[in-house]
Scaffold this motif. Structure first.
Motif, PDB file in Angstrom:
ATOM      1  N   PRO A   1       3.834   8.372  -3.142  1.00  0.00           N
ATOM      2  CA  PRO A   1       3.056   8.467  -4.381  1.00  0.00           C
ATOM      3  C   PRO A   1       3.562   9.563  -5.311  1.00  0.00           C
ATOM      4  O   PRO A   1       3.596   9.387  -6.533  1.00  0.00           O
ATOM      5  CB  PRO A   1       1.631   8.764  -3.888  1.00  0.00           C
TER       6      PRO A   1
ATOM      7  N   LYS B   1       5.113   9.110  -9.030  1.00  0.00           N
ATOM      8  CA  LYS B   1       4.547   9.867 -10.150  1.00  0.00           C
ATOM      9  C   LYS B   1       5.639  10.600 -10.911  1.00  0.00           C
ATOM     10  O   LYS B   1       5.630  10.655 -12.148  1.00  0.00           O
ATOM     11  CB  LYS B   1       3.505  10.854  -9.606  1.00  0.00           C
TER      12      LYS B   1
ATOM     13  N   GLU C   1       0.122   4.173  -2.387  1.00  0.00           N
ATOM     14  CA  GLU C   1      -1.237   4.669  -2.492  1.00  0.00           C
ATOM     15  C   GLU C   1      -1.334   6.034  -1.812  1.00  0.00           C
ATOM     16  O   GLU C   1      -0.817   6.218  -0.709  1.00  0.00           O
ATOM     17  CB  GLU C   1      -2.218   3.703  -1.825  1.00  0.00           C
ATOM     18  N   PRO C   2      -1.995   7.011  -2.460  1.00  0.00           N
ATOM     19  CA  PRO C   2      -2.129   8.330  -1.838  1.00  0.00           C
ATOM     20  C   PRO C   2      -2.797   8.246  -0.472  1.00  0.00           C
ATOM     21  O   PRO C   2      -3.761   7.515  -0.279  1.00  0.00           O
ATOM     22  CB  PRO C   2      -3.010   9.100  -2.836  1.00  0.00           C
TER      23      PRO C   2
ATOM     24  N   HIS D   1       0.803  -1.237   0.000  1.00  0.00           N
ATOM     25  CA  HIS D   1       0.000   0.000   0.000  1.00  0.00           C
ATOM     26  C   HIS D   1       0.830   1.279   0.000  1.00  0.00           C
ATOM     27  O   HIS D   1       0.249   2.370  -0.091  1.00  0.00           O
ATOM     28  CB  HIS D   1      -0.919   0.013   1.224  1.00  0.00           C
TER      29      HIS D   1
ATOM     30  N   TYR E   1      -1.818   6.896   2.230  1.00  0.00           N
ATOM     31  CA  TYR E   1      -1.451   5.778   3.100  1.00  0.00           C
ATOM     32  C   TYR E   1      -0.131   6.117   3.791  1.00  0.00           C
ATOM     33  O   TYR E   1       0.853   6.462   3.138  1.00  0.00           O
ATOM     34  CB  TYR E   1      -1.297   4.487   2.308  1.00  0.00           C
TER      35      TYR E   1
END
Length: 241
Positions: free
Chosen positions: A205, A209, A190-191, A187, A193
């Protein structure tokens, strides 16, 4: 459904995503302004209460400090979110991955020394160039190095190694820190988290990106109690004939 229909649906989904991302960024920006006003007035209220020497004012000051801390947390969260939401296509130029990671490691040398953490470099002098955007790539690397420092106990090490594979220029960033479990690995990109108290959950994240905007990819291996290794891979910049 034909290939043309699939492509049309994908374009529609992409447009909706970009529209939502832009809307979310605008909303975050609008929240940021009144939050700054709240923070400023909290500071003024704190000054007024400090001038009152009473038990009631001291209790009120404690409550004001809690509000201030939460305001600062929200401001940090919005700052990280805006950085994440605004990342779009970036202009890439030819550059050295070695220079990028070396700059970041030098920026953290003083903190590493203070924490008694050794930084080791194994940088390939014959590393091919990659297409990069210096500011954003350094921001991603700084996030990874900062996380490594925070995860590593005094006496530990952080190792940076660059090398070439058959298809890419790669960087391994390895720490001897506490490591994470498989659920966290699953996880962590994941944004929102996060396993940190007060963390925004947007650092990794955003780093991923940025790396993907360079045409690259990031992977992680970790073992609790032994450390973590992040591997970044970037396409080799093809030389013009």
């Amino acid at each position: 459904m034909t290939a043309h229909d699939d492509a049309t649906q994908l374009d529609t989904l992409r447009e909706r995503y970009e529209e939502l991302a832009e809307l979310a960024g605008s909303l975050a920006h609008e929240i940021k302004n009144p939050l700054s006003v709240i923070h400023m007035n909290i500071d003024l209220l704190s000054e007024d209460l400090s001038e009152m020497d009473s038990e009631e004012s001291r209790r009120s000051l404690d409550r004001v400090d809690i509000v201030r801390q939460q305001c600062e947390r929200m401001q940090g969260l919005l700052r990280d979110f805006l950085r994440y939401a605004r990342l779009r296509d970036i202009d890439l130029v030819s550059g050295s991955l070695n220079d990028q990671i070396d700059t970041v490691l030098r920026a953290y040398t003083a903190e590493a020394n203070k924490r008694n953490i050794e930084i080791k470099r194994y940088l390939d002098n014959n590393l091919p160039s990659i297409a990069l955007h210096s500011d954003s790539l350094q921001a991603a690397l700084m996030n990874l190095v900062k996380n490594a420092l925070e995860a590593t106990e005094p006496g530990g090490q952080i190792l940076a190694r660059t090398y070439t594979t058959q298809t890419s220029v790669a960087l391994d960033l390895i720490d001897t820190g506490r490591g994470v479990d498989n659920n966290t690995i699953l996880h962590m990109f994941e944004p929102f988290y996060t396993t940190k108290d007060g963390g925004s959950g947007l650092g990794l994240p955003t780093a991923r990106k940025i790396i993907e905007a360079h045409g690259g990819r990031i992977s992680v291996q970790s073992e609790v109690g032994r450390g973590t290794k992040f591997t970044l891979e970037f396409p080799i910049l093809k030389r013009l004939a």
